[in-house]
Design an enzyme around this catalytic site. Structure first.
Site, PDB file in Angstrom:
ATOM      1  N   ASP A  39       0.809  -1.216   0.000  1.00  0.00           N
ATOM      2  CA  ASP A  39       0.000   0.000   0.000  1.00  0.00           C
ATOM      3  C   ASP A  39       0.848   1.275   0.000  1.00  0.00           C
ATOM      4  O   ASP A  39       0.433   2.317   0.466  1.00  0.00           O
ATOM      5  CB  ASP A  39      -1.005  -0.005   1.157  1.00  0.00           C
ATOM      6  CG  ASP A  39      -0.315  -0.178   2.491  1.00  0.00           C
ATOM      7  OD1 ASP A  39       0.928  -0.348   2.493  1.00  0.00           O
ATOM      8  OD2 ASP A  39      -1.009  -0.142   3.524  1.00  0.00           O
ATOM      9  N   HIS A 247      22.439   6.135 -20.617  1.00  0.00           N
ATOM     10  CA  HIS A 247      21.353   6.207 -19.641  1.00  0.00           C
ATOM     11  C   HIS A 247      21.757   5.620 -18.284  1.00  0.00           C
ATOM     12  O   HIS A 247      20.953   5.025 -17.582  1.00  0.00           O
ATOM     13  CB  HIS A 247      20.082   5.524 -20.178  1.00  0.00           C
ATOM     14  CG  HIS A 247      19.442   6.310 -21.275  1.00  0.00           C
ATOM     15  ND1 HIS A 247      18.536   5.775 -22.150  1.00  0.00           N
ATOM     16  CD2 HIS A 247      19.607   7.600 -21.656  1.00  0.00           C
ATOM     17  CE1 HIS A 247      18.168   6.716 -23.020  1.00  0.00           C
ATOM     18  NE2 HIS A 247      18.801   7.822 -22.740  1.00  0.00           N
ATOM     19  N   ASP A 264      24.142  14.623 -15.403  1.00  0.00           N
ATOM     20  CA  ASP A 264      23.003  15.077 -16.207  1.00  0.00           C
ATOM     21  C   ASP A 264      21.821  15.065 -15.250  1.00  0.00           C
ATOM     22  O   ASP A 264      21.317  14.000 -14.890  1.00  0.00           O
ATOM     23  CB  ASP A 264      22.792  14.115 -17.383  1.00  0.00           C
ATOM     24  CG  ASP A 264      21.696  14.581 -18.333  1.00  0.00           C
ATOM     25  OD1 ASP A 264      20.902  15.470 -17.957  1.00  0.00           O
ATOM     26  OD2 ASP A 264      21.622  14.037 -19.451  1.00  0.00           O
ATOM     27  N   ASP A 275      16.956  20.645 -17.610  1.00  0.00           N
ATOM     28  CA  ASP A 275      17.761  19.506 -18.087  1.00  0.00           C
ATOM     29  C   ASP A 275      19.174  20.013 -18.381  1.00  0.00           C
ATOM     30  O   ASP A 275      19.408  20.620 -19.414  1.00  0.00           O
ATOM     31  CB  ASP A 275      17.081  18.956 -19.359  1.00  0.00           C
ATOM     32  CG  ASP A 275      17.742  17.689 -19.875  1.00  0.00           C
ATOM     33  OD1 ASP A 275      18.667  17.182 -19.224  1.00  0.00           O
ATOM     34  OD2 ASP A 275      17.329  17.213 -20.954  1.00  0.00           O
ATOM     35  N   HIS A 358      23.932  10.308 -30.242  1.00  0.00           N
ATOM     36  CA  HIS A 358      22.578  10.845 -29.996  1.00  0.00           C
ATOM     37  C   HIS A 358      22.420  12.193 -30.692  1.00  0.00           C
ATOM     38  O   HIS A 358      23.385  12.764 -31.197  1.00  0.00           O
ATOM     39  CB  HIS A 358      22.291  10.947 -28.496  1.00  0.00           C
ATOM     40  CG  HIS A 358      23.249  11.801 -27.707  1.00  0.00           C
ATOM     41  ND1 HIS A 358      23.162  13.173 -27.664  1.00  0.00           N
ATOM     42  CD2 HIS A 358      24.323  11.471 -26.932  1.00  0.00           C
ATOM     43  CE1 HIS A 358      24.118  13.646 -26.877  1.00  0.00           C
ATOM     44  NE2 HIS A 358      24.845  12.643 -26.435  1.00  0.00           N
ATOM     45  N   HIS A 362      16.338  18.229 -27.989  1.00  0.00           N
ATOM     46  CA  HIS A 362      14.950  17.766 -27.894  1.00  0.00           C
ATOM     47  C   HIS A 362      14.135  18.918 -27.334  1.00  0.00           C
ATOM     48  O   HIS A 362      14.672  19.835 -26.722  1.00  0.00           O
ATOM     49  CB  HIS A 362      14.837  16.501 -27.030  1.00  0.00           C
ATOM     50  CG  HIS A 362      15.407  16.613 -25.643  1.00  0.00           C
ATOM     51  ND1 HIS A 362      14.759  17.249 -24.606  1.00  0.00           N
ATOM     52  CD2 HIS A 362      16.586  16.180 -25.111  1.00  0.00           C
ATOM     53  CE1 HIS A 362      15.499  17.180 -23.506  1.00  0.00           C
ATOM     54  NE2 HIS A 362      16.622  16.554 -23.782  1.00  0.00           N
ATOM     55  N   HIS A 369      11.583  15.256 -22.113  1.00  0.00           N
ATOM     56  CA  HIS A 369      11.536  15.104 -23.573  1.00  0.00           C
ATOM     57  C   HIS A 369      10.125  15.538 -23.942  1.00  0.00           C
ATOM     58  O   HIS A 369       9.195  14.741 -23.930  1.00  0.00           O
ATOM     59  CB  HIS A 369      11.809  13.659 -24.002  1.00  0.00           C
ATOM     60  CG  HIS A 369      13.237  13.265 -23.780  1.00  0.00           C
ATOM     61  ND1 HIS A 369      13.695  11.978 -23.899  1.00  0.00           N
ATOM     62  CD2 HIS A 369      14.327  14.001 -23.447  1.00  0.00           C
ATOM     63  CE1 HIS A 369      15.002  11.941 -23.641  1.00  0.00           C
ATOM     64  NE2 HIS A 369      15.400  13.155 -23.360  1.00  0.00           N
ATOM     65  N   GLU A 397      22.793  19.769 -26.513  1.00  0.00           N
ATOM     66  CA  GLU A 397      23.577  18.855 -25.699  1.00  0.00           C
ATOM     67  C   GLU A 397      24.506  17.929 -26.492  1.00  0.00           C
ATOM     68  O   GLU A 397      24.335  16.718 -26.502  1.00  0.00           O
ATOM     69  CB  GLU A 397      22.652  18.011 -24.814  1.00  0.00           C
ATOM     70  CG  GLU A 397      21.472  17.367 -25.527  1.00  0.00           C
ATOM     71  CD  GLU A 397      20.651  16.491 -24.571  1.00  0.00           C
ATOM     72  OE1 GLU A 397      21.243  15.665 -23.870  1.00  0.00           O
ATOM     73  OE2 GLU A 397      19.419  16.642 -24.543  1.00  0.00           O
ATOM     74  N   TYR A 401      31.971  10.400 -26.574  1.00  0.00           N
ATOM     75  CA  TYR A 401      32.105   9.233 -25.696  1.00  0.00           C
ATOM     76  C   TYR A 401      33.115   8.281 -26.322  1.00  0.00           C
ATOM     77  O   TYR A 401      32.891   7.787 -27.427  1.00  0.00           O
ATOM     78  CB  TYR A 401      30.739   8.542 -25.528  1.00  0.00           C
ATOM     79  CG  TYR A 401      29.631   9.535 -25.225  1.00  0.00           C
ATOM     80  CD1 TYR A 401      29.365   9.921 -23.904  1.00  0.00           C
ATOM     81  CD2 TYR A 401      28.883  10.116 -26.254  1.00  0.00           C
ATOM     82  CE1 TYR A 401      28.371  10.856 -23.624  1.00  0.00           C
ATOM     83  CE2 TYR A 401      27.890  11.057 -25.980  1.00  0.00           C
ATOM     84  CZ  TYR A 401      27.639  11.415 -24.671  1.00  0.00           C
ATOM     85  OH  TYR A 401      26.660  12.349 -24.406  1.00  0.00           O
ATOM     86  N   ARG A 418      29.504  15.313 -21.945  1.00  0.00           N
ATOM     87  CA  ARG A 418      28.319  15.939 -22.533  1.00  0.00           C
ATOM     88  C   ARG A 418      28.161  17.294 -21.876  1.00  0.00           C
ATOM     89  O   ARG A 418      28.426  17.445 -20.678  1.00  0.00           O
ATOM     90  CB  ARG A 418      27.064  15.081 -22.328  1.00  0.00           C
ATOM     91  CG  ARG A 418      25.801  15.687 -22.895  1.00  0.00           C
ATOM     92  CD  ARG A 418      24.660  14.671 -23.093  1.00  0.00           C
ATOM     93  NE  ARG A 418      24.150  14.107 -21.861  1.00  0.00           N
ATOM     94  CZ  ARG A 418      24.454  12.880 -21.419  1.00  0.00           C
ATOM     95  NH1 ARG A 418      25.246  12.096 -22.112  1.00  0.00           N
ATOM     96  NH2 ARG A 418      23.948  12.439 -20.275  1.00  0.00           N
ATOM     97  N   GLU A 420      25.217  20.232 -21.685  1.00  0.00           N
ATOM     98  CA  GLU A 420      23.805  20.457 -22.046  1.00  0.00           C
ATOM     99  C   GLU A 420      23.247  21.706 -21.396  1.00  0.00           C
ATOM    100  O   GLU A 420      23.357  21.887 -20.185  1.00  0.00           O
ATOM    101  CB  GLU A 420      22.974  19.242 -21.592  1.00  0.00           C
ATOM    102  CG  GLU A 420      21.486  19.423 -21.794  1.00  0.00           C
ATOM    103  CD  GLU A 420      20.680  18.159 -21.505  1.00  0.00           C
ATOM    104  OE1 GLU A 420      21.107  17.369 -20.645  1.00  0.00           O
ATOM    105  OE2 GLU A 420      19.637  17.968 -22.155  1.00  0.00           O
TER     106      GLU A 420
HETATM  107 MG    MG Z   1      19.939  15.754 -19.933  1.00  0.00          MG
HETATM  108 MG    MG Z   2      18.389  16.376 -22.536  1.00  0.00          MG
END
Ligand code: MG
Ligand code: MG
Length: 451
Positions: A39, A247, A264, A275, A358, A362, A369, A397, A401, A418, A420
């Site tokens: 619960d 990810h 990130d 973001d 990538h 976005h 996103h 971004e 890599y 990265r 961003e």
């Molecule tokens: Mg990000």
């Molecule tokens: Mg992003």
């Protein structure tokens, strides 16, 4: 609560429905509550489309918009179905607004208990031409729609006709959400400012030996301490080779001197996301190869920023970033000019994909996103990429890599970078609302030293 904004949005949606179908009924429910175990539930998060049209954050609610033609114009009546007051449940779960107060609080014409939804919908759909609903949302939603339609069909012998058109309401709402108003942009600026402070806090608390989850805790501290309700998405805190897993979550790895840490992370404030990604050296000082790739990534981001302006297509910032990244990879001999022949050919055959897999941008908004079509609705076969316009918000971004491989100089192995930022497109170009977090390598090193 300023409910005028939401009334205006409902009116704008009603106008589109009237123009397309001459009237109809739109049904938009909020998100269900989700059980975590037994619960105990996951923290509740409203549905973004529903919130966009109502400003209402409680679970168990549905908005029904009745749009009728009246001469040359339309008439909109909004019905909100929400949880009824329940003194017993409210002791456990908190105060409910309840239908008696909802009408005045939310500026809707009618408010009812959600237990009335199935009974009332049959009447609301009677003699309407069209239903605007989320298509194929869930088996349960399909089932409810069948139930409502059955009720209307049962009245056929009384001369009542059921709707004959079914439309996707999301497409209309998502197009509206793509363009942020001043209220939304103001909220997003504040969300980005909190997230920028969180990144600075994490940089300044970073030291060799600390674990990824400990830096995640620093981010969460700043988010919640600044009044943000939640993360906009699960934070990525990735040390060393982990940064090359796109990810990756904040894990338990120890951050080591000589490695980079990629964060990130962004908070959600009043339903709007931020973001931001920054990549900094665990020791406080970039090594030569790290600095070289960092500066290439930042130059790629700057090139993309310069192309982020009204009139350009959604792909132009990405293409600008690709050019700088690919040239940088050639300069650092991670790509071999002798094999590729030219920069143009390297881009043409996407040689960069091994190091940059990538896209650069976005949409950003209520969802990290965010919704909205990436293609223009004009065009016959191949629809062109969306043209950027004032009021749109995108991330920028680029990244690099480098995984270990025999043909790569070992000093570059496991470097994952990265950078961003969040860009609000305005009349002349764009405003980077997340630059409260330092981004130049020298500035990051200075920030880390200045504790
Ligand atoms: Mg990000
Ligand atoms: Mg992003």
């Amino acid at each position: 609560m300023n409910n005028k904004i939401y009334q205006e949005r409902r009116n704008a949606l009603a106008k589109q429905i009237y123009t397309k179908s001459g009237g109809g009924v739109a049904v938009i429910s909020t998100a269900p509550e989700l059980a975590r175990n037994r619960d105990s539930e996951f923290p509740y998060r409203h549905d973004s489309d529903f919130f966009y049209l109502t400003g209402f954050e409680e679970p168990g609610a549905t908005l029904v918009m009745e749009i009728k033609s009246s001469g040359k114009a339309y008439e909109l009546q909004s019905h909100l179905f929400c949880r009824p007051k329940d003194p017993e449940r409210e002791i456990w779960d908190g105060i409910r607004l309840g239908p008696e107060a909802a009408s005045a609080a939310l500026g809707v014409e009618f408010a009812h208990s959600n237990q009335e939804l199935d009974r009332k919908l049959g009447g609301l759909l009677a003699d309407q031409t069209a239903i605007y609903i989320r298509l194929a949302e869930s088996a349960e939603a399909d089932c409810r729609l069948r139930h409502w339609m059955k009720q209307v069909r049962a009245q056929a012998r009384s001369g009542i006709n059921p709707p004959s058109e079914l439309h996707d309401v999301e497409a209309l709402i998502h197009e509206m959400r793509l363009f942020k108003d001043v209220h939304e942009i103001d909220t997003m600026r504040r969300a980005a400012a909190i997230s920028a402070r969180a990144h600075i806090r994490a940089m300044q608390r970073c030291k060799p030996g600390i674990r990824e989850y400990q830096l995640e805790a620093e981010l969460l501290h700043e988010f919640r301490n600044s009044g943000s309700q939640s993360v906009a998405y699960n934070s990525i805190v990735a040390g060393g080779a982990n940064a090359c897993i796109l990810h990756y979550r904040a894990g338990a790895s120890e951050l080591r001197s000589g490695e980079l840490c990629l964060i990130d992370a962004g908070c959600e404030l009043n339903g709007y996301a931020s973001d931001i990604t920054r990549t900094f050296p665990v020791s406080g000082k970039y090594t030569g190869p790290q600095r070289a790739l960092y500066d290439i990534t930042l130059a790629a981001q700057e090139a993309a920023v310069a192309m982020t302006k009204p009139g350009n297509s959604f792909m132009q910032p990405h293409e600008a970033a690709l050019k700088v990244l690919t040239q940088g990879l050639l300069d650092e001999k991670l790509l071999k000019l002798s094999e590729l022949g030219s920069l143009e050919n390297a881009i043409e055959i996407a040689a960069y994909r091994r190091f940059y897999m990538h896209r650069t941008s976005h949409w950003l908004g209520m969802d990290v996103h965010d919704v909205g079509s990436y293609r223009e609705s004009i065009g016959e076969e191949e629809k062109p990429w969306r043209i950027l316009k004032s009021g749109m918000v995108i991330t920028i971004e680029p990244g690099l890599y480098v995984r270990p491989a025999d043909d790569i100089d070992e000093t570059f192995w496991n470097i994952g970078i990265r950078i961003e930022d969040d860009a609000v497109i305005n009349e002349s170009g764009c405003e980077l609302i997340s630059r409260g977090a330092p981004v130049k390598a020298d500035e990051i090193e200075a920030t880390m030293k200045n504790v």
